[in-house]
Design an enzyme around this catalytic site. Structure first.
Site, mmCIF file in Angstrom:
data_model
loop_
_atom_site.group_PDB
_atom_site.id
_atom_site.type_symbol
_atom_site.label_atom_id
_atom_site.label_comp_id
_atom_site.label_asym_id
_atom_site.label_seq_id
_atom_site.Cartn_x
_atom_site.Cartn_y
_atom_site.Cartn_z
ATOM 1 N N ASP A 101 -15.576 -13.759 -17.450
ATOM 2 C CA ASP A 101 -16.323 -12.524 -17.209
ATOM 3 C C ASP A 101 -16.707 -11.761 -18.460
ATOM 4 O O ASP A 101 -16.990 -10.571 -18.407
ATOM 5 C CB ASP A 101 -15.450 -11.624 -16.344
ATOM 6 C CG ASP A 101 -14.075 -11.388 -16.969
ATOM 7 O OD1 ASP A 101 -13.928 -11.600 -18.174
ATOM 8 O OD2 ASP A 101 -13.153 -10.991 -16.222
ATOM 9 N N GLU A 123 -13.600 -20.369 -13.396
ATOM 10 C CA GLU A 123 -13.058 -19.114 -12.854
ATOM 11 C C GLU A 123 -14.183 -18.293 -12.215
ATOM 12 O O GLU A 123 -14.402 -17.122 -12.514
ATOM 13 C CB GLU A 123 -12.323 -18.290 -13.915
ATOM 14 C CG GLU A 123 -11.397 -17.236 -13.332
ATOM 15 C CD GLU A 123 -10.733 -16.373 -14.412
ATOM 16 O OE1 GLU A 123 -11.426 -15.589 -15.063
ATOM 17 O OE2 GLU A 123 -9.508 -16.493 -14.585
ATOM 18 N N GLU A 137 -16.854 -6.311 -16.824
ATOM 19 C CA GLU A 137 -16.608 -7.694 -16.407
ATOM 20 C C GLU A 137 -17.113 -8.007 -15.002
ATOM 21 O O GLU A 137 -17.567 -9.123 -14.742
ATOM 22 C CB GLU A 137 -15.103 -8.002 -16.508
ATOM 23 C CG GLU A 137 -14.587 -8.105 -17.933
ATOM 24 C CD GLU A 137 -14.220 -6.765 -18.561
ATOM 25 O OE1 GLU A 137 -14.493 -5.717 -17.935
ATOM 26 O OE2 GLU A 137 -13.661 -6.767 -19.671
ATOM 27 N N HIS A 217 -4.859 -3.031 -22.314
ATOM 28 C CA HIS A 217 -6.028 -3.063 -23.197
ATOM 29 C C HIS A 217 -7.331 -2.755 -22.478
ATOM 30 O O HIS A 217 -8.387 -2.794 -23.077
ATOM 31 C CB HIS A 217 -6.150 -4.448 -23.846
ATOM 32 C CG HIS A 217 -6.650 -5.502 -22.882
ATOM 33 N ND1 HIS A 217 -5.875 -5.957 -21.852
ATOM 34 C CD2 HIS A 217 -7.828 -6.131 -22.772
ATOM 35 C CE1 HIS A 217 -6.567 -6.860 -21.162
ATOM 36 N NE2 HIS A 217 -7.753 -6.976 -21.696
ATOM 37 N N ARG A 219 -10.653 -1.422 -21.016
ATOM 38 C CA ARG A 219 -11.579 -0.357 -21.436
ATOM 39 C C ARG A 219 -11.536 0.848 -20.502
ATOM 40 O O ARG A 219 -11.564 1.978 -20.941
ATOM 41 C CB ARG A 219 -13.015 -0.907 -21.368
ATOM 42 C CG ARG A 219 -13.577 -1.270 -22.689
ATOM 43 C CD ARG A 219 -15.092 -1.412 -22.588
ATOM 44 N NE ARG A 219 -15.531 -2.193 -23.732
ATOM 45 C CZ ARG A 219 -15.616 -3.513 -23.713
ATOM 46 N NH1 ARG A 219 -15.333 -4.185 -22.608
ATOM 47 N NH2 ARG A 219 -15.993 -4.165 -24.780
ATOM 48 N N HIS A 249 -2.177 -4.648 -28.112
ATOM 49 C CA HIS A 249 -3.537 -5.100 -28.380
ATOM 50 C C HIS A 249 -4.054 -4.341 -29.599
ATOM 51 O O HIS A 249 -3.795 -3.139 -29.742
ATOM 52 C CB HIS A 249 -4.405 -4.794 -27.148
ATOM 53 C CG HIS A 249 -5.682 -5.560 -27.112
ATOM 54 N ND1 HIS A 249 -6.793 -5.143 -27.788
ATOM 55 C CD2 HIS A 249 -6.023 -6.719 -26.490
ATOM 56 C CE1 HIS A 249 -7.771 -6.019 -27.572
ATOM 57 N NE2 HIS A 249 -7.328 -6.975 -26.789
HETATM 58 N N1 UDP Z 1 -1.460 -12.994 -24.304
HETATM 59 C C1 UDP Z 1 -1.003 -13.494 -25.520
HETATM 60 N N2 UDP Z 1 -0.354 -12.637 -26.370
HETATM 61 C C2 UDP Z 1 -0.150 -11.311 -26.090
HETATM 62 C C3 UDP Z 1 -0.628 -10.807 -24.856
HETATM 63 C C4 UDP Z 1 -1.285 -11.672 -23.989
HETATM 64 O O1 UDP Z 1 -1.152 -14.700 -25.804
HETATM 65 O O2 UDP Z 1 0.427 -10.597 -26.922
HETATM 66 C C5 UDP Z 1 -2.172 -13.907 -23.389
HETATM 67 C C6 UDP Z 1 -1.606 -13.968 -21.994
HETATM 68 O O3 UDP Z 1 -0.702 -15.026 -21.876
HETATM 69 C C7 UDP Z 1 -2.835 -14.179 -21.125
HETATM 70 C C8 UDP Z 1 -3.972 -13.648 -21.948
HETATM 71 O O4 UDP Z 1 -3.488 -13.427 -23.250
HETATM 72 O O5 UDP Z 1 -3.085 -15.557 -20.877
HETATM 73 C C9 UDP Z 1 -4.488 -12.351 -21.360
HETATM 74 O O6 UDP Z 1 -5.393 -11.804 -22.232
HETATM 75 P P1 UDP Z 1 -5.854 -10.292 -22.131
HETATM 76 O O7 UDP Z 1 -4.818 -9.502 -21.439
HETATM 77 O O8 UDP Z 1 -6.269 -9.898 -23.511
HETATM 78 O O9 UDP Z 1 -7.214 -10.382 -21.310
HETATM 79 P P2 UDP Z 1 -7.555 -10.426 -19.753
HETATM 80 O O10 UDP Z 1 -6.782 -11.539 -19.134
HETATM 81 O O11 UDP Z 1 -7.250 -9.083 -19.174
HETATM 82 O O12 UDP Z 1 -9.031 -10.712 -19.734
#
Ligand code: UDP
Length: 378
Positions: A101, A123, A137, A217, A219, A249
């Site tokens: 997304d 996805e 997203e 994190h 927005r 983050h």
């Molecule tokens: N993740 C990571 N290190 C961290 C925090 C999260 O590797 O310190 C990984 C987590 O395992 C997951 C992904 O990052 O697979 C999630 O990313 P994020 O939360 O940035 O984005 P979203 O999933 O909300 O798009």
């Protein structure tokens, strides 16, 4: 078959979660060798992305390095469109693959559409129903749907959401590749404990206390939401039986508020973002997950960790339906009371702490690679 005679598949991604969810697909397609894979990173979030590529042993073929400090969505979108169009003109792929997304996924699909190159969406079909949550997203995903001819829906719920938008052909329920990445990484950690050993001192420091893993994190939580989250963390951390592990983050909208509200509170370990194996280890170590992340909502149920989601809506209702996730919003009082209930009520805790994989069985990448190659009549 030589690389030149095989159909060319261009896989595009730009952020940490896209890299986590696409590396199993890229590795599977490359191992099978039925198509020639080119990977292109746009690097929306450079530092976080590189960690994942290193762990996965991936060297991107094309690296656009489009990260600019404080970039606006307008500027990012415009730069992505021009740069990805040029990559497609140079490589002339037979298919483009995008994930999820992000601006990269949305613009990658659009640039491919302008060149009439078929698009596969990994996805596909996640919908919250609210175009401002998650923002932007929700709309990024919806824009990919009418363009793509292959929709890899992680669950039946996602396929049903596509059907409601009259997207019914080319839809395949594959599971989410995040589970493939998780299982692959856990197996690697089991073979080589040093991959996730940096957390050992923190785990030692927190021994005997209930550990809450926090990530935030989003927005739409910047501003008041983040302030509320910070206050909730401070109140939870005041309990002497609790420790908080908080990989932060790098977005300054997170750090500034946390610095002001949390200061150097001893029971809150605010640490740099963890590389993927260390994050998986942190998930295994913790008792409760408090997050606004999409991917973490999918991983925590697979490890049997109760997850409280600091959002009002989710495009991933499967964890809630399975009983391992709860939406708690961003009101400080609500977050604190939900966390305390989980910590103090054994019945509530054990009802949520059941390992459950509503998001996939670890075979999603095999299915996706097969469907893509079969699509070329191979
Ligand atoms: N993740 C990571 N290190 C961290 C925090 C999260 O590797 O310190 C990984 C987590 O395992 C997951 C992904 O990052 O697979 C999630 O990313 P994020 O939360 O940035 O984005 P979203 O999933 O909300 O798009």
């Amino acid at each position: 078959m030589s690389a030149t005679s095989r159909p060319k598949v261009l896989v595009i991604f730009g952020t940490r979660p896209e890299a986590i969810k696409l590396f199993p697909v890229i590795r599977t397609m490359a191992d099978e060798g039925r198509v020639a894979v080119t990977s292109c990173v746009t690097a929306q979030h450079r530092g976080l992305l590189d960690q994942v590529l290193a762990i996965a042993g991936l060297e991107p073929d094309v690296d656009l390095d489009l990260m600019e400090p404080g970039q606006t969505l307008d500027r990012l979108t415009a730069r992505l469109l021009v740069a990805l169009g040029e990559v497609m003109d140079a490589h002339r792929p037979d298919r483009v693959v995008v994930q999820g997304d992000t601006a990269t996924a949305m613009v990658g699909a659009l640039a491919a559409y302008y060149r009439k190159i078929p698009v596969a969406h990994v996805e596909a079909g996640l919908r919250s129903g609210d175009i401002y949550h998650p923002w932007p997203e929700e709309v990024n995903r919806r824009i990919v749907a009418p363009i793509a001819d292959l929709h890899f829906a992680p669950t039946q719920t996602a396929a049903a959401a596509l059907a409601r938008e009259n997207v019914t052909t080319g839809v395949h329920v594959t599971g989410n590749t995040v589970i493939d990445a998780l299982l692959w990484t856990r197996a690697r950690i089991a073979q080589n404990r040093t991959l996730a050993a940096d957390l050992d001192p923190v785990a030692g420091r927190f021994a005997g206390r209930r550990t809450i893993l926090v990530t935030t994190h989003r927005r739409e939580n910047f501003g008041d939401g983040m302030e509320q989250i910070a206050r909730a963390i401070a109140r939870i951390a005041a309990r002497d039986d609790v420790a908080i592990l908080f990989p932060m983050h790098p977005n300054p909208n997170v750090g500034a508020v946390m610095d002001r509200v949390l200061g150097d509170c001893g029971s809150v370990a605010r640490i740099a973002p963890l590389d993927y194996p260390h994050f998986i280890r942190a998930l295994e170590l913790c008792d409760v997950v408090l997050t606004d992340s999409g991917g973490v909502q999918e991983e925590a149920p697979a490890l049997g960790k109760p997850v409280l989601v600091m959002r009002d809506t989710t495009e991933r209702p499967e964890g809630i339906a399975a009983g391992t996730a709860r939406l708690v919003g961003t009101d400080a009082d609500r977050i604190v009371s939900e966390v305390f209930t989980l910590l103090d009520d054994k019945g509530v805790y054990s009802a949520m702490a059941r390992a459950h994989n509503p998001f996939g069985d670890g075979q999603a990448s095999n299915r996706i690679a097969r469907i893509i190659a079969d699509g070329f009549g191979l």
